[in-house]
Design an enzyme around this catalytic site. Structure first.
Site, PDB file in Angstrom:
ATOM      1  N   HIS A 174       2.880  -8.247   0.120  1.00 49.13           N
ATOM      2  CA  HIS A 174       3.864  -8.716   1.429  1.00 49.13           C
ATOM      3  C   HIS A 174       4.332  -9.948   1.499  1.00 49.13           C
ATOM      4  CE1 HIS A 174       1.813  -4.928   2.299  1.00 49.13           C
ATOM      5  NE2 HIS A 174       0.691  -5.313   2.690  1.00 49.13           N
ATOM      6  N   ARG A 207       8.543 -19.512   8.054  1.00 51.66           N
ATOM      7  CA  ARG A 207       8.988 -20.705   8.738  1.00 51.66           C
ATOM      8  C   ARG A 207       9.719 -21.558   7.809  1.00 51.66           C
ATOM      9  NH1 ARG A 207       6.662 -23.671  13.217  1.00 51.66           N
ATOM     10  NH2 ARG A 207       5.418 -21.559  13.776  1.00 51.66           N
TER      11      ARG A 207
HETATM   12  C1  BG6 Z   1      -2.466  -3.724   4.263  1.00 49.28           C
HETATM   13  C2  BG6 Z   1      -3.666  -4.649   3.706  1.00 49.28           C
HETATM   14  O1  BG6 Z   1      -1.594  -3.608   3.124  1.00 49.28           O
HETATM   15  O2  BG6 Z   1      -1.742  -4.642   5.422  1.00 49.28           O
HETATM   16  C3  BG6 Z   1      -4.572  -4.674   4.898  1.00 49.28           C
HETATM   17  O3  BG6 Z   1      -4.273  -3.814   2.711  1.00 49.28           O
HETATM   18  C4  BG6 Z   1      -3.688  -5.442   6.067  1.00 49.28           C
HETATM   19  O4  BG6 Z   1      -5.556  -5.485   4.479  1.00 49.28           O
HETATM   20  C5  BG6 Z   1      -2.609  -4.740   6.140  1.00 49.28           C
HETATM   21  O5  BG6 Z   1      -4.731  -5.419   7.054  1.00 49.28           O
HETATM   22  C6  BG6 Z   1      -1.618  -5.361   7.437  1.00 49.28           C
HETATM   23  O6  BG6 Z   1      -0.710  -4.722   7.695  1.00 49.28           O
HETATM   24  P1  BG6 Z   1      -0.152  -5.281   9.253  1.00 49.28           P
HETATM   25  O7  BG6 Z   1       1.104  -4.019   9.342  1.00 49.28           O
HETATM   26  O8  BG6 Z   1      -1.210  -4.346  10.245  1.00 49.28           O
HETATM   27  O9  BG6 Z   1       0.179  -6.316   9.517  1.00 49.28           O
END
Ligand code: BG6
Length: 522
Positions: free
Chosen positions: A270, A377
């Protein structure tokens, strides 16, 4: 094994009147919306699992409710345990529920569900799945979308079976979820397995952050405004910080989490994806491969992360905090005793290219912190040639991904009134006030719709994935081999103070004089 087909009404049911007619039209103009004629089968492998229950079925329902699926769409769940429509609804509670006026739509949606029970390793089960899909109305012509809501250990076997037994008469597309392996080696092995069976355009690797409104907005903000283009570089940007914070711990999900840790769970995917969208050059077009080509170039300019550029933490209970914060990571019964898996990480990455040479990109993420927040940011350099006795603060551009989506720029303005002193203020685009009443779709809704439309822009290409693992694998190996324990931080705190020091050393200047306030609460 016994196989049961349940819940399927057996007759063709047309979808609801499209609520989002404009969107269908927009998609049609691109020639990408599959349209009304070609039937579609959506198959959820792992239908009884957590992901299916929490994300996939609810998303399918929302898409169906809003008229965004092809007119003849059937849904088939495949699982080891038998499942009925009623059980499905119970499992998905409270997401599979009709708001007033939607009751008929929901029952129509439920009537399109069916289930096939079988073992993942058993060829016969997939033969039965294929027969079942063919027997559905429109089945002999239908496209097939397979969602692998399964542990990656099953990907190999399952895709083998799909490939030999369940290929569609129309197109076949396969969605896979992370974790795509644990490191470069395992990810390459997985990619080789999948790549031998399916073409890249058939594979959709989900990183759900790419489906978020503000993550997608990064491209428009950057490349749709003359305001930002000329200053988006090392001459003007001092530091980029990408942040992900969650206020809760692993809470029973420790079994999965402990085997991966925060770097594999969110940073390598992410956060790194957001970094790419901030750092990449303008793509030749918005086509999937043009965009992904640019992202890959950014990744190729990043050297593997070094252990000395990283701060790792693990949360401990806060005995004085509220009950939900009293339990530390090691007290979660699903976490192996004595684990040194990090639940917090901050890392400095460098993009060694002409645009970004010397600019630190800090990625930081953690569980059990003081708030829920994801943001990007950019901190700009100080204005050269100060004439205001150093009262001007550095500009910052913040894209807040969640919660309460916003884009705001911290800037200096004249203190209103007789004074000529600079004052910190902001240019503020808070979605809640600017786009009142607009409902932003969930990331999974957009991504599933993209798969149906055959648009891979917001999915991870195999070379992108390889580069992401190349950057983090030496660090992950070093962590595994190191005897050093992560730094403890209290559940509900900002994380280890060492992370703030790392940020400061990297060149981020925290003044502590400004706090963004939601315009609704000003
Ligand atoms: C997932 C992770 O990919 O993303 C999780 O495995 C995390 O640990 C989640 O909580 C967060 O996603 P969002 O959309 O709630 O920010």
């Amino acid at each position: 094994g016994e196989r049961r087909f349940r819940g399927w009404s057996g007759k063709a049911v047309r979808g609801p009147p499209p609520r989002f007619e404009w969107l269908r039209q927009e998609l049609n103009q691109d020639g990408t919306f599959p349209g009304g004629e070609q039937p579609l089968s959506i198959v959820i492998l792992g239908a009884s699992g957590d992901l299916a229950r929490k994300k996939i079925y609810p998303t399918l329902w929302w898409l169906f409710r809003d008229g965004l699926l092809p007119d003849v769409t059937y849904f088939t769940g495949f699982a080891r345990t038998p499942l009925s429509v009623t059980e499905l609804q119970e499992r998905c509670h409270p997401h599979l529920q009709a708001s007033p006026g939607e009751e008929e739509l929901l029952s129509r949606f439920l009537s399109l569900q069916s289930f096939v029970q079988g073992q993942y390793g058993e060829a016969g089960a997939f033969g039965a799945l294929d027969q079942h899909l063919r027997a559905l109305p429109g089945g002999p012509r239908a496209h097939r979308l397979f969602y692998l809501a399964l542990p990656p250990t099953l990907y190999g076997t399952v895709t083998q079976h799909l490939h030999s037994t369940c290929m569609a008469p129309g197109w076949t597309r396969v969605i896979v979820e992370k974790p795509f392996g644990r490191d470069l080696r395992s990810s390459e092995a997985l990619s080789a397995q999948l790549g031998a069976l399916f073409r890249e355009e058939q594979l959709y690797r989900i990183d759900h952050y790419l489906g978020k409104e503000m993550v997608q907005n990064l491209m428009v903000l950057r490349f749709g405004n003359r305001l930002f283009g000329p200053i988006w570089n090392r001459d003007n940007v001092a530091c980029v910080v990408v942040t992900f914070k969650e206020p809760f711990g692993t809470d029973g999900r420790g079994g999965y989490f402990d085997a991966f840790g925060i770097i594999r769970d969110v940073m390598q995917n992410h956060l790194l994806q957001m970094l790419c969208l901030v750092a990449m050059e303008k793509p030749a077009s918005t086509n999937a491969d043009d965009v992904r080509d640019e992202k890959v170039k950014v990744l190729k300019s990043i050297d593997p992360v070094q252990l000395q550029d990283v701060v790792l933490g693990q949360y401990v209970g806060d005995p004085e905090g509220p009950p939900e914060r009293r339990r530390g990571y090691l007290e979660d019964p699903t976490v192996p005793p004595g684990s040194s898996t990090p639940t917090f990480a901050a890392a400095v990455l460098r993009v060694n290219n002409e645009r970004w040479d010397g600019v630190p990109f800090v990625l930081r993420c953690g569980k059990a912190l003081n708030e829920r927040k994801a943001e990007v940011r950019l901190q700009f350099r100080a204005v050269p040639g100060d004439i205001f006795a150093q009262r001007c603060k550095r500009n910052e551009l913040v894209v807040r991904v969640q919660p309460r989506e916003a884009v705001y720029a911290k800037m200096n303005t004249k203190r209103p009134g007789l004074s000529l002193q600079p004052l910190e203020a902001e240019l503020d685009l808070t979605y809640g006030s600017r786009y009142r009443g607009v409902k932003l779709p969930d990331a999974y809704e957009r991504l599933l719709l993209d798969v149906i439309c055959g648009n891979q822009t917001h999915f991870v290409r195999s070379d992108e994935l390889r580069e992401a693992w190349r950057i983090f694998t030496p660090l992950l190996d070093a962590i595994d081999q190191s005897a050093q324990k992560p730094i403890p931080y209290k559940h509900g705190s900002r994380g280890p103070p060492e992370a703030d020091e790392l940020l400061q050393r990297a060149g981020f200047l925290y003044e502590g004089t400004y706090k963004w306030v939601d315009p609704h609460q000003r």
